[in-house]
Design a protein around this motif. Sequence first.
Motif, mmCIF file in Angstrom:
data_model
loop_
_atom_site.group_PDB
_atom_site.id
_atom_site.type_symbol
_atom_site.label_atom_id
_atom_site.label_comp_id
_atom_site.label_asym_id
_atom_site.label_seq_id
_atom_site.Cartn_x
_atom_site.Cartn_y
_atom_site.Cartn_z
ATOM 1 N N GLY A 1 -32.459 -43.508 -38.725
ATOM 2 C CA GLY A 1 -31.485 -42.461 -38.426
ATOM 3 C C GLY A 1 -30.924 -41.812 -39.680
ATOM 4 O O GLY A 1 -31.436 -42.014 -40.785
ATOM 5 N N ALA A 2 -29.837 -41.044 -39.493
ATOM 6 C CA ALA A 2 -29.234 -40.317 -40.612
ATOM 7 C C ALA A 2 -27.717 -40.495 -40.594
ATOM 8 O O ALA A 2 -27.113 -40.724 -39.544
ATOM 9 N N VAL A 3 -27.141 -40.387 -41.799
ATOM 10 C CA VAL A 3 -25.686 -40.458 -41.961
ATOM 11 C C VAL A 3 -25.245 -39.250 -42.803
ATOM 12 O O VAL A 3 -25.903 -38.929 -43.797
ATOM 13 N N ALA A 4 -24.113 -38.620 -42.410
ATOM 14 C CA ALA A 4 -23.587 -37.462 -43.168
ATOM 15 C C ALA A 4 -22.074 -37.579 -43.289
ATOM 16 O O ALA A 4 -21.399 -38.045 -42.364
ATOM 17 N N LEU A 5 -21.533 -37.142 -44.450
ATOM 18 C CA LEU A 5 -20.080 -37.093 -44.699
ATOM 19 C C LEU A 5 -19.689 -35.618 -44.833
ATOM 20 O O LEU A 5 -20.248 -34.881 -45.650
ATOM 21 N N VAL A 6 -18.721 -35.165 -44.018
ATOM 22 C CA VAL A 6 -18.328 -33.752 -43.947
ATOM 23 C C VAL A 6 -16.847 -33.617 -44.301
ATOM 24 O O VAL A 6 -16.023 -34.406 -43.826
ATOM 25 N N ASP A 7 -16.502 -32.628 -45.182
ATOM 26 C CA ASP A 7 -15.084 -32.424 -45.529
ATOM 27 C C ASP A 7 -14.439 -31.467 -44.528
ATOM 28 O O ASP A 7 -15.045 -31.067 -43.530
ATOM 29 N N ARG A 8 -13.162 -31.108 -44.811
ATOM 30 C CA ARG A 8 -12.403 -30.300 -43.850
ATOM 31 C C ARG A 8 -12.912 -28.864 -43.747
ATOM 32 O O ARG A 8 -12.541 -28.139 -42.823
ATOM 33 N N ASP A 9 -13.734 -28.443 -44.676
ATOM 34 C CA ASP A 9 -14.346 -27.116 -44.579
ATOM 35 C C ASP A 9 -15.665 -27.158 -43.818
ATOM 36 O O ASP A 9 -16.408 -26.164 -43.815
ATOM 37 N N ARG B 1 -18.189 -28.841 -44.706
ATOM 38 C CA ARG B 1 -19.212 -28.755 -45.739
ATOM 39 C C ARG B 1 -19.762 -30.167 -45.982
ATOM 40 O O ARG B 1 -19.001 -31.123 -46.119
ATOM 41 N N TYR B 2 -21.080 -30.290 -46.012
ATOM 42 C CA TYR B 2 -21.705 -31.597 -46.229
ATOM 43 C C TYR B 2 -21.422 -32.070 -47.652
ATOM 44 O O TYR B 2 -21.729 -31.389 -48.626
ATOM 45 N N ARG B 3 -20.817 -33.277 -47.755
ATOM 46 C CA ARG B 3 -20.590 -33.887 -49.058
ATOM 47 C C ARG B 3 -21.706 -34.892 -49.394
ATOM 48 O O ARG B 3 -22.085 -35.023 -50.564
ATOM 49 N N THR B 4 -22.212 -35.612 -48.387
ATOM 50 C CA THR B 4 -23.281 -36.590 -48.581
ATOM 51 C C THR B 4 -24.184 -36.606 -47.336
ATOM 52 O O THR B 4 -23.670 -36.570 -46.208
ATOM 53 N N VAL B 5 -25.485 -36.650 -47.541
ATOM 54 C CA VAL B 5 -26.443 -36.712 -46.437
ATOM 55 C C VAL B 5 -27.543 -37.721 -46.832
ATOM 56 O O VAL B 5 -28.042 -37.685 -47.961
ATOM 57 N N GLY C 1 -23.621 -29.883 -49.863
ATOM 58 C CA GLY C 1 -22.913 -28.745 -50.436
ATOM 59 C C GLY C 1 -22.872 -27.532 -49.525
ATOM 60 O O GLY C 1 -22.113 -26.601 -49.759
ATOM 61 N N GLY C 2 -23.685 -27.547 -48.462
ATOM 62 C CA GLY C 2 -23.690 -26.405 -47.560
ATOM 63 C C GLY C 2 -22.828 -26.637 -46.340
ATOM 64 O O GLY C 2 -22.511 -27.778 -45.982
ATOM 65 N N GLN C 3 -22.423 -25.545 -45.698
ATOM 66 C CA GLN C 3 -21.635 -25.656 -44.481
ATOM 67 C C GLN C 3 -22.558 -25.821 -43.276
ATOM 68 O O GLN C 3 -23.678 -25.313 -43.255
ATOM 69 N N ILE C 4 -22.043 -26.523 -42.266
ATOM 70 C CA ILE C 4 -22.837 -26.810 -41.069
ATOM 71 C C ILE C 4 -23.384 -25.527 -40.457
ATOM 72 O O ILE C 4 -24.559 -25.424 -40.118
ATOM 73 N N ARG C 5 -22.515 -24.511 -40.337
ATOM 74 C CA ARG C 5 -22.925 -23.288 -39.645
ATOM 75 C C ARG C 5 -23.996 -22.515 -40.401
ATOM 76 O O ARG C 5 -24.698 -21.682 -39.840
ATOM 77 N N GLU C 6 -24.080 -22.771 -41.726
ATOM 78 C CA GLU C 6 -25.085 -22.081 -42.516
ATOM 79 C C GLU C 6 -26.372 -22.913 -42.645
ATOM 80 O O GLU C 6 -27.468 -22.370 -42.779
ATOM 81 N N ALA C 7 -26.228 -24.271 -42.623
ATOM 82 C CA ALA C 7 -27.370 -25.136 -42.933
ATOM 83 C C ALA C 7 -28.183 -25.530 -41.706
ATOM 84 O O ALA C 7 -29.365 -25.877 -41.817
ATOM 85 N N LEU C 8 -27.563 -25.518 -40.494
ATOM 86 C CA LEU C 8 -28.243 -26.019 -39.305
ATOM 87 C C LEU C 8 -28.568 -24.905 -38.318
ATOM 88 O O LEU C 8 -27.881 -23.867 -38.298
ATOM 89 N N PRO C 9 -29.553 -25.152 -37.470
ATOM 90 C CA PRO C 9 -29.859 -24.183 -36.406
ATOM 91 C C PRO C 9 -28.670 -24.059 -35.455
ATOM 92 O O PRO C 9 -27.855 -24.973 -35.316
ATOM 93 N N SER C 10 -28.599 -22.918 -34.779
ATOM 94 C CA SER C 10 -27.446 -22.622 -33.943
ATOM 95 C C SER C 10 -27.235 -23.647 -32.839
ATOM 96 O O SER C 10 -26.095 -23.977 -32.491
ATOM 97 N N ARG C 11 -28.352 -24.197 -32.269
ATOM 98 C CA ARG C 11 -28.189 -25.162 -31.187
ATOM 99 C C ARG C 11 -27.493 -26.414 -31.688
ATOM 100 O O ARG C 11 -26.611 -26.974 -31.028
ATOM 101 N N LEU C 12 -27.903 -26.896 -32.880
ATOM 102 C CA LEU C 12 -27.245 -28.075 -33.454
ATOM 103 C C LEU C 12 -25.785 -27.783 -33.790
ATOM 104 O O LEU C 12 -24.901 -28.618 -33.612
ATOM 105 N N VAL C 13 -25.534 -26.569 -34.316
ATOM 106 C CA VAL C 13 -24.157 -26.202 -34.671
ATOM 107 C C VAL C 13 -23.265 -26.246 -33.443
ATOM 108 O O VAL C 13 -22.125 -26.747 -33.476
ATOM 109 N N ALA D 1 -34.706 -29.815 -42.592
ATOM 110 C CA ALA D 1 -33.379 -29.925 -43.218
ATOM 111 C C ALA D 1 -33.319 -31.217 -43.990
ATOM 112 O O ALA D 1 -32.931 -32.259 -43.463
ATOM 113 N N THR D 2 -33.669 -31.178 -45.254
ATOM 114 C CA THR D 2 -33.623 -32.360 -46.098
ATOM 115 C C THR D 2 -32.218 -32.555 -46.617
ATOM 116 O O THR D 2 -31.373 -31.646 -46.566
ATOM 117 N N ALA D 3 -31.975 -33.762 -47.159
ATOM 118 C CA ALA D 3 -30.647 -34.052 -47.715
ATOM 119 C C ALA D 3 -30.299 -33.106 -48.835
ATOM 120 O O ALA D 3 -29.148 -32.653 -48.964
#
Length: 695
Positions: free
Chosen positions: A603-611, A613-617, A634-646, A627-629
Motif C-alpha cells: 500500500g501507500a502512505v501520505a502526509l498532507v499539510d493544511r494547504d 499539499r503532499y509533504r511525504t509520499v 510538494g504538490g497539491q492534491i487537486r493539481e497532482a491527482l485525477p479528478s475522481r481521486l480528488v 503518480a510516483t512519490a
Amino acid sequence: MSVGLLEGSMPTHSLTDALAETLALFEESGAPQTTSEVADRLELGRRSTYDRLERLVEAGYLETKKAGASARVWWRPSGSTGGSATEWPGDRATFEALVDAVEEYAIFRLDAEGRVRTWNEGAERIKGYEAGEILGEHFSTFYTEADREAGVPESNLADATEQGSTEDEGWRVRADGTRFWANVTITAIRDEDGDVEGYLKVTRDMTDRREYEQRLREERDFTRRVLETAPASIAVVDAAGEVQTANGRFDGRFGAATDEHGIDGLTVYDEAGDPVPVDERPYRRVFETGDPVADWQCQVEFPDGQRQWVSFNVAPIAEGEGVERAVVATQDVTQLKEQERHLERQRDEIRAELGEIFARIDDAFFALDEEWRFTHVNERAAAMLDRSAGELLGRNVWEAFPEAVGSTFQEQYEHALDRQESVTFEEYYPPLEAWIEVRAYPSESGLSVYFRDVTERKERERELVRYETLFEESKDVNAVLDPDGCFRHVTPSASNVLGYDPEDLVGERAFDHVHPDDVETALSAFERMVENPDYEPKVEFRFAHSDGSWVTVEALGRNLLEDPDIAGIVVYTRDITERKEREDELEESRRRYQTLVENFPNGAVALVDRDLRYRTVGGTTLEGYDATADKLEGGQIREALPSRLVEELAPRYEAALDGVANTFEGEFGGRWYRIHTLPVRDEDGDVFAAMGMSQ
C-alpha cells in the motif's frame, strides 16, 4: 403755513432729516468746505453728498462755486438764519390765527419779563399745558431745575435782546414732568421806538431726531468695534479706489502702499506671477456688476519688495442706484499656501484634509453686549445655531441656549469679559452634535465671538490615534536604517513584538541583535542592498527579544537612500516565530513517518499539510495511476491527482485536518482499496497535518 414769517431759522422745518443733518455742518458766514470734507464728516459717498448740497443750494440755504478745474466749495451765506428783531406782520389777527393752527411747533409770545402771553395748539401738544394753566407763568417753567439754577432762561433772553435772536438745544420739561429734547429759537420783538416789548419763542420737539442720531452713532461705534476685532484687514473704498475708512489691521498692513493712490496703489500679481491690471481687480468688478467677490487670491508686493499671498473678499454697499462704496476684507494666506505645498510633497491624505479644514475662513460671528444680549448675528452663525438673526437679536444668550449654562462656553466667555482677555478654545456642543472652535474678543461694551465647526478635523485626529494604536499592536515591525546598519527610526510595534522601547533601539547597530548563526546571511543581503538600490531581498533570521529569547522574523528590504523624505534603508519585518515552529514540527513529523512510509507493505502512505499539499509520499501508489512519490511530494492534491481521486480524498483529508478520522473502500484501476485518513497532532494535541494510508 409759511412759518418763515415768524423767525429767521424757521424755514428749516421743511427740510428732510438728511438735509437738516447736512446743513447743520455749516456755520453762518463760516469757512467754505469742499465736497470731500463734507462727505468725510457725514461718512457718505461723494455722489450722495453732492446731491444733498445741490438741493440745499436750490432751496437757498447754501451758496457754491467752482474751485480749480473740477473741485467745488460750499458755504452758508450771512443772514440765512435771520438775526434781526422780528416785526409783526401787518394783519396781526390773521397772523395769530395762522400761529394757532400750527401743531408741529410750540409758538407763543413772552412779555418783556419772560411771562407767557399767548399759547398755540402746537405748544399745548408739545408741552402738555392748556392755555389757562400756563398764561401768565414765567417761561423758565419749561426748563430743568439745573438749567434754572444755572440762569439759562435769563441768559437766553439777554442773548435775544442783544443779538436779535438766539437758538438753543437742550432738555425741556412738560407739564407731566417728563422731558423732551427741544430746539428753541427766541426772537426779540421791538416797538416803533426800538424798545423790546416782548419775545417770540418757537420750540420744536427734537427727541425723535436726537434718538435717531444717537442710534446712528451707536451703529457707527458698533461697526468700528466689529472692524477692529475682526481677524482680517478691512477697509471701505469708494468707486475711485480711495480708502474712506479702515481698521487698524488694514492700516498697519496696507497703509503705506495705499496712501497716494488708494487701493489701486497696491502692486498685485496673479497665481502665475503676472501683474493684474487695476480694472481686472475684484473690487472693480463689484462696482461694475454689484455682485460680491469671495476668496479672490493673489500676490501683493509691498514697498519693501516682499510678496505675500492675500485672499480678497469684497461686498458692495448699496446706496440708492448703483454702488458707490464697497467693503474690502483681506486675509494673509501666505502660510496656508506654504502648508499646501508641503502637504503635496508629503502625500499625506489625512493631513491634507486637516489643512483644508484649517484653511477655511468663513467663520460664524455674533456679538454680545454687557448684559449678554445678542446685538449682531451673521448668516453663517444663524445657520450653524439653527436660529434666525431676528429670533436672537436682543435676547440673552443663556436664555436662548440654556444647554450652554454652566458649560465651558459660559466659563470662557465670562473669563474673557471679566478680565478683558481674548480666549480661544475647542468644545463639544451636544445640541449641535459638533465640535466647535471658538475665538472670543472682549471690549468695554461687550464680546465679539467667532466660531467654526471643527468636527471633521476632530474625527480625523481620532482616526490618526486609532491608526497609531493599531500600528503599536501590529506584529509587523518597520524600521529605517542608515548605510552602516544603525537604527534611525523604529515603529511603536517594536515594543509589542520585540519588547524594546523604540527609542532605546535608535542609534544601535541592528546586526548586534541578530543570532550569531544568522548574522552572515542577514548582513550579506543588507550590504548588497546598499550597493544595489534595485535589489530587494527577503531574508529570515532570528532577532534577540529583550527577555533573552529569540524571535524569528521575515524581513523585506528596500533601498530608499535617494528618497529625500526617507534617505535610508527601509526594512519591513514580520514575526514568523509561530509559523517556523509549525514548520519545524511538521518536518520532524515528516521524518518520523518517513520510515513507516518507505516500509509500508502492500500500500501507500501520505502526509498532507493544511494547504492539502503532499509533504511525504511512500509505498505502492494506486494501480493504474502514473503518480510516483517524486511527482506528488510538494504538490497539491487537486493539481497532482485525477479528478475522481480528488473528489474522494479531498473532503476526507479536510475532515481529518478538522480532527475527524475516516475509512472507506473504493475501486481504482480495477483493484479494490481500503483507505484510512486520520489527523496528526502535535505534543499539545493540536492537529497540524493529515495522514492517508491505502491498502
